[in-house]
Design a protein around this motif. Structure first.
Motif, PDB file in Angstrom:
ATOM      1  N   CYS A   1     -13.813  33.131 -67.657  1.00 62.60           N
ATOM      2  CA  CYS A   1     -13.053  33.898 -66.669  1.00 62.60           C
ATOM      3  C   CYS A   1     -11.610  33.948 -67.151  1.00 62.60           C
ATOM      4  O   CYS A   1     -11.058  32.944 -67.584  1.00 62.60           O
ATOM      5  CB  CYS A   1     -13.143  33.195 -65.311  1.00 62.60           C
ATOM      6  SG  CYS A   1     -11.924  33.753 -64.118  1.00 62.60           S
TER       7      CYS A   1
ATOM      8  N   CYS B   1      -9.542  31.427 -64.596  1.00 62.55           N
ATOM      9  CA  CYS B   1      -9.750  29.968 -64.484  1.00 62.55           C
ATOM     10  C   CYS B   1     -10.552  29.409 -65.654  1.00 62.55           C
ATOM     11  O   CYS B   1     -10.773  28.205 -65.709  1.00 62.55           O
ATOM     12  CB  CYS B   1     -10.449  29.641 -63.174  1.00 62.55           C
ATOM     13  SG  CYS B   1     -12.194  30.080 -63.195  1.00 62.55           S
TER      14      CYS B   1
ATOM     15  N   CYS C   1     -14.306  35.515 -62.705  1.00 62.38           N
ATOM     16  CA  CYS C   1     -15.489  34.938 -62.060  1.00 62.38           C
ATOM     17  C   CYS C   1     -15.494  35.233 -60.554  1.00 62.38           C
ATOM     18  O   CYS C   1     -14.461  35.580 -59.974  1.00 62.38           O
ATOM     19  CB  CYS C   1     -15.539  33.429 -62.311  1.00 62.38           C
ATOM     20  SG  CYS C   1     -14.356  32.487 -61.344  1.00 62.38           S
TER      21      CYS C   1
ATOM     22  N   CYS D   1     -12.936  33.303 -58.396  1.00 66.26           N
ATOM     23  CA  CYS D   1     -11.553  33.812 -58.450  1.00 66.26           C
ATOM     24  C   CYS D   1     -11.442  35.097 -57.631  1.00 66.26           C
ATOM     25  O   CYS D   1     -10.483  35.272 -56.879  1.00 66.26           O
ATOM     26  CB  CYS D   1     -11.098  34.043 -59.887  1.00 66.26           C
ATOM     27  SG  CYS D   1     -10.684  32.494 -60.728  1.00 66.26           S
TER      28      CYS D   1
END
Ligand SMILES: [Zn+2]
Ligand SMILES: [Zn+2]
Length: 273
Positions: free
Chosen positions: A37, A40, A53, A56
């Motif tokens: 991602c 993150c 992702c 998020c």
């Protein structure tokens, strides 16, 4: 089967095969080159095209429901009842030339990163995802957002040439498609570039955009209801300047939509027109 029918059938089959190959390719790519991602770093296991992702994406903080009727500024501390038809101080002063402005989420946390990814890395699937969220806003208030045309806030010519694209158009184009409205990026232009200075004071921000936009020569704006799209609403000065140019050229209304909304900015109450 006639020759025409058989060629149509083969075209449909080709289209199906192509769609399957694209999907299979995406899945394969995510297996062979597992990517993280972009916010993150969590491993993206599915074949999503948005490189962010699910955690998020769902962490974006939605704009609360109690907001200024015109500019969409959250009005904390008021109950839904008190806030009905409430205007923030800036809108009581009739600061803005747009009819109303609404945003998907607050400009904080993961959304700040996501907006930067869109702005500097031209991640088109993310623009499409944001357009989906803005389409939901429009569809939740279809009367308020009834529009004839979708227009992105333009960059100055030189800035767009340097960057190669306008990040607002990465959102407005798929939004127009979703709403089945014409997309007219050429309707509005920025005639004066933003000053190079990185941080602008509130007054400088308003001064830098005042009169910085104009409708393009020959463009037909008369009586159009314009849906104006940008990535972030910070002070509202840019959307206001665009709305003024459109209204002066005859637009009947300007409805502004942004993905993110900054809420820590003070109100532009000291601004005099
Ligand atoms: Zn993530
Ligand atoms: Zn307001």
């Amino acid at each position: 089967m006639s020759a025409e029918n058989s060629s149509r059938a083969s075209l449909t089959a080709k289209h199906g095969v192509r769609a399957w190959l694209t999907a299979a390719g995406d899945a394969l790519t995510s297996v062979i080159f597992p990517s993280g991602c972009r916010i993150c770093d969590a491993l993206l296991t599915d074949s999503r095209r948005v490189p962010i992702c699910g955690d998020c994406l769902s962490s974006f903080e939605r704009v609360p429901s109690v907001i200024c009727e015109v500019c969409g500024r959250p009005l904390p501390g008021l109950s839904q009842e008190q806030a009905q038809l409430r205007l923030c101080p800036a809108c009581q002063d009739k600061t803005y030339a747009f009819e109303c402005a609404r945003s998907f989420a607050i400009y904080t946390g993961a959304l700040v990163h996501a907006i930067l990814l869109l702005k500097f890395e031209q991640i088109e699937p993310l623009g499409v995802w944001f357009a989906g969220r803005l389409a939901e806003l429009v569809q939740s208030e279809p009367v308020r957002f009834a529009a004839d045309v979708v227009v992105p806030v333009p960059l100055h010519r030189q800035r767009e040439r340097e960057r190669g694209y306008n990040q607002a158009a990465l959102i407005s184009k798929p939004l127009a498609k979703r709403l089945r409205l014409p997309h007219k990026a050429v309707l509005l232009m920025r005639t004066r570039a933003r000053p190079d200075k990185h941080v602008l004071s509130l007054e400088e921000r308003w001064a830098s955009v005042r009169g910085a936009f104009a409708t393009c020569p020959g463009s037909q704006v008369d009586n159009l209801r314009v849906l104006l799209v940008d990535d972030v609403l910070t002070t509202g000065a840019t959307l206001d300047a665009c709305a003024r140019a459109l209204r002066e050229a005859g637009a009947s209304s300007v409805l502004a939509l942004t993905v993110a909304r900054a809420v820590r900015n003070p109100l532009p109450s000291s601004v005099k027109w």
